[in-house]
Design a protein around this motif. Structure first.
Motif, PDB file in Angstrom:
ATOM      1  N   ARG A 107     -15.698  17.452  -8.067  1.00 55.85           N
ATOM      2  CA  ARG A 107     -14.935  16.194  -7.940  1.00 55.85           C
ATOM      3  C   ARG A 107     -15.719  15.039  -8.568  1.00 55.85           C
ATOM      4  O   ARG A 107     -15.146  14.141  -9.193  1.00 55.85           O
ATOM      5  CB  ARG A 107     -14.624  15.915  -6.480  1.00 55.85           C
ATOM      6  CG  ARG A 107     -13.681  14.744  -6.270  1.00 55.85           C
ATOM      7  CD  ARG A 107     -13.414  14.477  -4.801  1.00 55.85           C
ATOM      8  NE  ARG A 107     -12.781  15.571  -4.104  1.00 55.85           N
ATOM      9  CZ  ARG A 107     -11.466  15.779  -4.053  1.00 55.85           C
ATOM     10  NH1 ARG A 107     -10.666  14.960  -4.676  1.00 55.85           N
ATOM     11  NH2 ARG A 107     -10.978  16.794  -3.380  1.00 55.85           N
ATOM     12  N   GLY A 108     -17.037  15.043  -8.419  1.00 50.79           N
ATOM     13  CA  GLY A 108     -17.860  13.983  -8.993  1.00 50.79           C
ATOM     14  C   GLY A 108     -17.902  14.010 -10.514  1.00 50.79           C
ATOM     15  O   GLY A 108     -18.210  13.007 -11.154  1.00 50.79           O
ATOM     16  N   GLY A 109     -17.595  15.156 -11.116  1.00 41.80           N
ATOM     17  CA  GLY A 109     -17.605  15.274 -12.578  1.00 41.80           C
ATOM     18  C   GLY A 109     -16.268  15.006 -13.238  1.00 41.80           C
ATOM     19  O   GLY A 109     -16.147  15.035 -14.456  1.00 41.80           O
ATOM     20  N   ILE A 110     -15.240  14.730 -12.442  1.00 42.66           N
ATOM     21  CA  ILE A 110     -13.911  14.474 -12.986  1.00 42.66           C
ATOM     22  C   ILE A 110     -13.855  13.067 -13.578  1.00 42.66           C
ATOM     23  O   ILE A 110     -14.275  12.107 -12.966  1.00 42.66           O
ATOM     24  CB  ILE A 110     -12.832  14.672 -11.905  1.00 42.66           C
ATOM     25  CG1 ILE A 110     -12.778  16.133 -11.481  1.00 42.66           C
ATOM     26  CG2 ILE A 110     -11.468  14.194 -12.401  1.00 42.66           C
ATOM     27  CD1 ILE A 110     -11.815  16.427 -10.342  1.00 42.66           C
ATOM     28  N   LYS A 111     -13.307  12.995 -14.790  1.00 42.65           N
ATOM     29  CA  LYS A 111     -13.173  11.713 -15.490  1.00 42.65           C
ATOM     30  C   LYS A 111     -11.725  11.499 -15.880  1.00 42.65           C
ATOM     31  O   LYS A 111     -10.940  12.444 -15.903  1.00 42.65           O
ATOM     32  CB  LYS A 111     -14.039  11.726 -16.764  1.00 42.65           C
ATOM     33  CG  LYS A 111     -15.499  11.973 -16.510  1.00 42.65           C
ATOM     34  CD  LYS A 111     -16.227  12.131 -17.821  1.00 42.65           C
ATOM     35  CE  LYS A 111     -17.668  12.525 -17.546  1.00 42.65           C
ATOM     36  NZ  LYS A 111     -18.348  12.956 -18.757  1.00 42.65           N
TER      37      LYS A 111
END
Length: 116
Positions: A107-111
């Motif tokens: 989720r933290g890597g979603i852009k």
């Protein structure tokens, strides 16, 4: 002379009506996704086109450390949809376990944006 005037007006009216009809049908064809007549349903068609201009959610495996140098990139309209597919990819291709920690890392890597 009057007859020629009526004849000229009739030809002009027919020509402009044909042009307007062609323009409407061409506009409808361009705006409709499947080529059907959408001129009478223009607001729905424009709304459907506008949906696809909103930035999509994207994640790229190249942004994460990997032993396999994976180059897979995934895009979706919603974060939840993207998260499900990305977790499935991480489990099946990279051997990770489906844990809350893995989901938070992904989720933290979603852009937002387009695939590059």
């Amino acid at each position: 002379m009057v007859v020629l005037g009526f004849l000229a007006y009739g030809i002009f009216a027919l020509f402009t009506t044909t042009l307007r009809t062609r323009a409407k049908s061409r506009l409808a064809w361009l705006l409709s996704k499947d080529g059907d007549s959408a001129y009478n349903d223009l607001p729905r068609v424009l709304a459907r086109r506008l949906e696809h201009t909103v930035a999509r959610k994207v994640i790229d495996c190249r942004d994460f450390p990997s032993e396999t140098d994976c180059t897979v990139a995934i895009a979706a309209d919603t974060t939840d949809e993207l998260l499900d597919v990305a977790v499935r990819h991480a489990v099946e291709k990279h051997g990770h376990d489906d844990t809350p920690e893995l989901r938070e890392m992904i989720r933290g890597g979603i852009k937002e944006g387009a695939l590059t």
